[in-house]
Design an enzyme around this catalytic site. Structure first.
Site, short mmCIF file in Angstrom:
data_model
loop_
_atom_site.label_atom_id
_atom_site.label_comp_id
_atom_site.label_asym_id
_atom_site.label_seq_id
_atom_site.Cartn_x
_atom_site.Cartn_y
_atom_site.Cartn_z
N ASN A 126 0.99 11.76 5.36
CA ASN A 126 0.12 10.95 6.50
C ASN A 126 0.93 11.33 7.64
O ASN A 126 1.98 10.83 8.08
CB ASN A 126 0.59 9.51 6.03
CG ASN A 126 -0.64 8.73 5.64
OD1 ASN A 126 -0.32 7.52 5.57
ND2 ASN A 126 -1.63 9.55 5.58
N ARG A 176 -13.21 33.13 45.88
CA ARG A 176 -13.12 32.03 46.87
C ARG A 176 -12.70 30.71 46.25
O ARG A 176 -11.98 30.13 46.75
CB ARG A 176 -13.95 31.75 47.76
CG ARG A 176 -13.95 30.68 48.95
CD ARG A 176 -15.11 30.93 49.88
NE ARG A 176 -16.35 31.34 49.39
CZ ARG A 176 -17.56 30.58 49.69
NH1 ARG A 176 -17.33 29.24 50.23
NH2 ARG A 176 -18.72 30.82 49.28
N GLU A 218 -12.76 5.78 4.56
CA GLU A 218 -12.22 6.49 6.06
C GLU A 218 -13.52 6.99 6.62
O GLU A 218 -13.98 8.24 6.70
CB GLU A 218 -11.52 7.68 5.72
CG GLU A 218 -10.10 7.46 4.97
CD GLU A 218 -9.57 8.27 4.06
OE1 GLU A 218 -9.99 9.41 4.21
OE2 GLU A 218 -8.45 8.00 3.65
N HIS A 221 -3.98 16.41 -3.47
CA HIS A 221 -4.18 16.69 -2.01
C HIS A 221 -4.24 17.96 -1.60
O HIS A 221 -4.54 18.44 -0.45
CB HIS A 221 -3.49 15.45 -0.76
CG HIS A 221 -4.06 14.22 -1.03
ND1 HIS A 221 -4.21 13.61 -2.26
CD2 HIS A 221 -4.33 13.26 0.04
CE1 HIS A 221 -4.49 12.34 -1.86
NE2 HIS A 221 -4.71 12.16 -0.39
N TYR A 255 -17.87 32.84 44.84
CA TYR A 255 -17.16 31.66 44.25
C TYR A 255 -15.85 32.12 43.60
O TYR A 255 -14.90 31.60 43.25
CB TYR A 255 -18.04 30.67 43.67
CG TYR A 255 -18.85 29.82 44.19
CD1 TYR A 255 -19.08 30.09 45.74
CD2 TYR A 255 -19.61 28.93 43.80
CE1 TYR A 255 -19.75 29.25 46.41
CE2 TYR A 255 -20.37 28.14 44.51
CZ TYR A 255 -20.54 28.17 45.73
OH TYR A 255 -21.48 27.32 46.42
N PHE A 288 -1.97 7.52 12.03
CA PHE A 288 -2.46 8.89 11.54
C PHE A 288 -3.64 9.25 12.17
O PHE A 288 -3.66 10.66 11.89
CB PHE A 288 -2.51 8.99 9.92
CG PHE A 288 -3.22 7.65 9.51
CD1 PHE A 288 -4.63 7.64 9.68
CD2 PHE A 288 -2.72 6.77 8.60
CE1 PHE A 288 -5.30 6.53 9.19
CE2 PHE A 288 -3.71 5.72 8.03
CZ PHE A 288 -4.90 5.67 8.43
N TYR A 310 0.79 -1.25 -0.13
CA TYR A 310 0.01 0.07 -0.04
C TYR A 310 0.89 1.11 -0.02
O TYR A 310 1.90 1.53 0.82
CB TYR A 310 -0.77 -0.03 1.27
CG TYR A 310 -1.78 1.49 1.35
CD1 TYR A 310 -2.81 1.83 0.36
CD2 TYR A 310 -1.34 2.39 2.29
CE1 TYR A 310 -3.41 2.65 0.49
CE2 TYR A 310 -1.94 3.61 2.39
CZ TYR A 310 -3.09 3.74 1.62
OH TYR A 310 -3.92 4.77 1.41
#
Length: 505
Positions: A196, A286, A417, A84, A283, A332, A54
């Site tokens: 990646n 404190r 994915e 990409h 608060y 990844f 791959y």
């Protein structure tokens, strides 16, 4: 300044910050080079064997079943980078880009990516020459890492895309030539190895946690000033209270508040006042150690997660030179960082929320025992009335920004994915949140110092007085209405630069 060795195992936050902010030079360590050569040899043997691997001789994602011929392996890697590189939105800042470059070089140098040493060396050369890729901030779902942002980084490494070099935005090829760097000619798996990884979200979070730690220190300083402006009691910061509920962050903030207000003449002078019937403080005063302390503990957890990621292999597939295996996995995936980003965001929202409440306590005459809205001639003057409104607007906006991202997912790549982290989106909102938080804290600092001036000649503690001096060097006491927008901006810059945080260190 000594050259920082990039080896995939020993990058610390301190070293990263030297690279990012100080421009420290980097180089690939000799040991890392040897590890990279060993893993590269595995890839070379597999190419020779013709076995399907791959990302080496197959397509990507849903196209993993498509075999690629040996002659097209280099073209495959270049096509991957080009396809990409489709990001949108405002570019990352110079600091964020430098962090990405350093982190990706370090991940590759770890020796599990199966690429030649020249890949990491090119990224190091870009850092040293200050060739900064233009990286659009949007387009990553944080699943197979930050594919789109890293693709824009990789484009410049191969002499394409856009880069900023010597203040000019020019083509990546022109920038590399001007810097004397030979662009990469990608070989098997090298485009995939550049893309990646989690280094986009990691870069933003590594810078964000640094600024958040400065902010929580500043919040302690602001709370100490507000405590005295409101003539509050330091009793709640007694170390014995922290000892019976032993959270580290609580103890740290309580110690800071005790130290900052030590020597104050304000509280004692009003303890027996007929006008002051309070038994306990609100608060927001404190419980400052409990709230700020919880933020501190959350930041420590975030830092611990990021520390693991700094020196992790987040490539796919991973190459194990000792056994000669190439194993596909999911390192990844950004889920650990996405959840850390959400934790960081919630922490920032808590700091802004409690700070705004202290501002309200000081500007409200029913709770402050001070002139209404911290101005002597209220009515003619509005004083700090609208500063509290601005703080409320910012605090409310931060709450919406703190909405979790890591619980969201949208399937991508034809359902290959099918569960993604949204980590980059979670990381991208941190800097805008920090800006909002710093502006809230700026308003609290201005309000507290105004309150202290209304109590003069009484003075706050010696260390708190240092913070007062920083404020008053930029912003004078308000005797009559004026625009305080410039004062808020000046305080925000001081906070970001660590001026108040440094008082505690």
């Amino acid at each position: 300044m000594s050259t920082i060795q990039i080896d995939g195992d020993n990058l610390s936050f301190e070293l990263l910050y030297r690279i990012v902010f100080d421009g420290a030079e980097v180089e690939l360590a000799a040991a890392a080079r040897n590890k990279m050569l060993a893993s590269r040899a595995v890839i070379e043997r597999l190419i020779e064997s013709g076995d399907a691997v791959y990302g080496v001789n197959t397509g990507f994602g849903k196209l993993a079943s498509v075999r690629i011929s040996r002659e097209q392996i280099g073209e495959l890697q270049v096509n991957l980078v080009r396809s990409h590189a489709c990001g949108t939105g405002a570019p990352l800042s110079e600091h964020e880009t430098r962090a990405m470059l350093a982190l990706r070089a370090n991940a590759i140098a770890k020796g599990f990516s199966g690429v030649r040493p020249v890949v990491a060396e090119t990224l190091c050369a870009m850092l040293n020459a200050r060739v900064h890729p233009v990286i659009p901030s949007q387009g990553s779902v944080g699943a197979s890492g930050d594919l789109t942002p890293l693709a824009h980084l990789a484009q410049v490494a191969i002499g394409e895309g856009e880069a900023i070099f010597q203040t000019r935005t020019i083509s990546g090829g022109e920038a590399m030539r001007a810097a004397g760097i030979v662009p990469l000619a990608l070989e098997a798996k090298e485009g995939l190895a550049l893309l990646n990884g989690t280094q986009g979200m990691l870069a933003l979070l590594a810078l964000g946690v640094r600024d958040a730690e400065i902010a929580v220190d500043t919040a302690d300083v602001a709370a100490a000033l507000s405590l005295d402006a409101l003539r509050g009691s330091p009793a709640a910061f007694d170390e014995r209270i922290a000892e019976v509920r032993p959270y580290t962050g609580h103890a740290t903030t309580a110690r800071n508040l005790r130290r900052l207000n030590e020597g104050s003449t304000i509280r004692e002078s009003h303890r027996s006042s007929e006008k002051d019937k309070r038994v306990q403080d609100a608060y927001s005063l404190r419980c400052a150690p409990q709230v700020h302390g919880a933020v501190r503990d959350a930041l420590a957890q975030v830092r611990a997660i990021l520390s693991v990621e700094l020196n992790s292999a987040t490539d796919n597939p991973l190459v194990f030179a000792d056994s000669g295996e190439v194993i596909s996995g999911g390192n990844f995936h950004g889920q650990p960082l996405a959840m850390a980003a959400d934790q960081l965001a919630v922490a920032l929202a808590a700091l802004a929320g409690i700070s705004e409440r202290r501002i309200e306590q000081m500007t409200n005459p029913q709770t402050s025992l001070l002139p209404a809205f911290l101005i002597r001639e209220a009515g003619l003057n509005s004083g700090f009335m609208i500063l509290q409104v601005a703080a409320a607007a910012l605090a409310s906006e931060i709450k919406t920004q703190a909405t979790p991202h890591s619980v969201d997912s949208i399937p991508t790549s034809a359902n290959q994915e099918d569960y993604v982290s949204m980590g980059m989106g979670g990381a991208r909102r941190i800097q805008p949140m920090l800006t909002n938080l710093r502006n809230v804290l700026a308003i609290e600092l201005l309000s507290a110092c105004q309150g202290l001036d209304l109590l003069a000649p009484l003075r706050t503690g010696a260390d708190a007085q240092k913070a007062y001096a920083i404020v008053r060097a930029e912003s004078k006491m308000v005797d009559a209405d004026r625009s305080l927008a410039p004062d808020i901006r000046a305080m925000e810059r001081k906070i970001a630069a660590g001026a108040f945080s440094e008082i505690l260190h």
